[in-house]
Design a protein around this motif. Structure first.
Motif, mmCIF file in Angstrom:
data_model
loop_
_atom_site.group_PDB
_atom_site.id
_atom_site.type_symbol
_atom_site.label_atom_id
_atom_site.label_comp_id
_atom_site.label_asym_id
_atom_site.label_seq_id
_atom_site.Cartn_x
_atom_site.Cartn_y
_atom_site.Cartn_z
ATOM 1 N N ASP A 19 0.793 -1.226 0.000
ATOM 2 C CA ASP A 19 0.000 0.000 0.000
ATOM 3 C C ASP A 19 0.826 1.276 0.000
ATOM 4 O O ASP A 19 0.274 2.359 0.039
ATOM 5 C CB ASP A 19 -0.927 0.028 1.215
ATOM 6 C CG ASP A 19 -2.262 -0.609 0.901
ATOM 7 O OD1 ASP A 19 -2.771 -0.371 -0.198
ATOM 8 O OD2 ASP A 19 -2.784 -1.336 1.753
ATOM 9 N N GLY A 20 2.128 1.182 -0.004
ATOM 10 C CA GLY A 20 2.949 2.390 -0.051
ATOM 11 C C GLY A 20 2.963 3.187 1.230
ATOM 12 O O GLY A 20 3.035 4.407 1.197
ATOM 13 N N LYS A 77 -2.473 11.617 4.130
ATOM 14 C CA LYS A 77 -1.123 11.058 3.932
ATOM 15 C C LYS A 77 -0.465 10.593 5.236
ATOM 16 O O LYS A 77 0.584 9.962 5.212
ATOM 17 C CB LYS A 77 -0.202 12.102 3.282
ATOM 18 C CG LYS A 77 -0.605 12.476 1.876
ATOM 19 C CD LYS A 77 -0.287 11.356 0.929
ATOM 20 C CE LYS A 77 -0.539 11.765 -0.504
ATOM 21 N NZ LYS A 77 -0.249 10.715 -1.447
ATOM 22 N N SER A 129 2.021 7.906 3.961
ATOM 23 C CA SER A 129 1.519 7.146 2.837
ATOM 24 C C SER A 129 1.970 7.809 1.534
ATOM 25 O O SER A 129 1.694 8.992 1.316
ATOM 26 C CB SER A 129 -0.010 7.063 2.872
ATOM 27 O OG SER A 129 -0.487 6.429 1.714
ATOM 28 N N PHE A 130 2.654 7.074 0.683
ATOM 29 C CA PHE A 130 3.158 7.612 -0.564
ATOM 30 C C PHE A 130 2.120 7.615 -1.676
ATOM 31 O O PHE A 130 2.330 8.200 -2.714
ATOM 32 C CB PHE A 130 4.401 6.841 -1.018
ATOM 33 C CG PHE A 130 5.551 7.051 -0.086
ATOM 34 C CD1 PHE A 130 6.314 8.203 -0.129
ATOM 35 C CD2 PHE A 130 5.862 6.080 0.862
ATOM 36 C CE1 PHE A 130 7.371 8.392 0.724
ATOM 37 C CE2 PHE A 130 6.921 6.265 1.732
ATOM 38 C CZ PHE A 130 7.668 7.420 1.669
ATOM 39 N N LYS A 131 0.998 6.954 -1.479
ATOM 40 C CA LYS A 131 -0.052 6.905 -2.504
ATOM 41 C C LYS A 131 -1.056 8.008 -2.315
ATOM 42 O O LYS A 131 -1.327 8.478 -1.276
ATOM 43 C CB LYS A 131 -0.778 5.559 -2.467
ATOM 44 C CG LYS A 131 0.068 4.470 -3.057
ATOM 45 C CD LYS A 131 -0.755 3.235 -3.193
ATOM 46 C CE LYS A 131 0.024 2.143 -3.859
ATOM 47 N NZ LYS A 131 -0.741 0.950 -4.044
#
Length: 129
Positions: A31-32, A98, A127-129
């Motif tokens: 999930d990044g 994020k 979170s990178f996504k």
């Protein structure tokens, strides 16, 4: 430990069934999300691994495996373990926009001095996504 699983189940099921069109349940391999935190008098750095996640509006709940590096100084007098060790944990991660908040659990195996046990920690991440 049972109580933690009950709370996780209630949170996820509440998001899944509260509104028919708002919550989305998915299975993901990655999930990044990168997290750093504290567990068992040491630190950890991990990424979300294979998981089941529920998205409700801006909040994503992730329940899954956590491939990690645990950082802990061994204070025994004889032979010592390395300070950084790879580890696999499980845990619940909540992502709002994020920012991520995580409650991971890691198993410490049995040694000559103590029994094996689960250790619960807490972490913050991105979170990178």
């Amino acid at each position: 430990m049972k109580k933690l699983f009950y709370v996780c189940g209630i949170l996820i099921s509440g998001c899944c069934f509260a509104q028919e069109s708002a919550a989305k349940v998915k299975v993901a391999f990655f999930d990044g999300v990168a997290v750093a935190g504290y567990v068992d008098y040491g630190a950890f750095i991990n990424f979300t691994g294979p998981n089941v996640n529920v998205t409700h509006k801006d909040v994503k709940f992730i329940l899954g495996m956590l491939p990690s590096l645990r950082i802990k100084e061994d204070k025994s007098s004889g032979t010592k373990n390395n300070m950084i060790t790879p580890n696999l944990g499980i845990g619940l991660t909540a992502v709002y926009k994020k920012m991520a908040l995580q409650i991971p659990m890691y198993y410490n195996s049995k040694t000559a001095a103590e029994n094996g046990s689960w250790k619960v920690g807490i972490g913050l991440g991105y979170s990178f996504k």
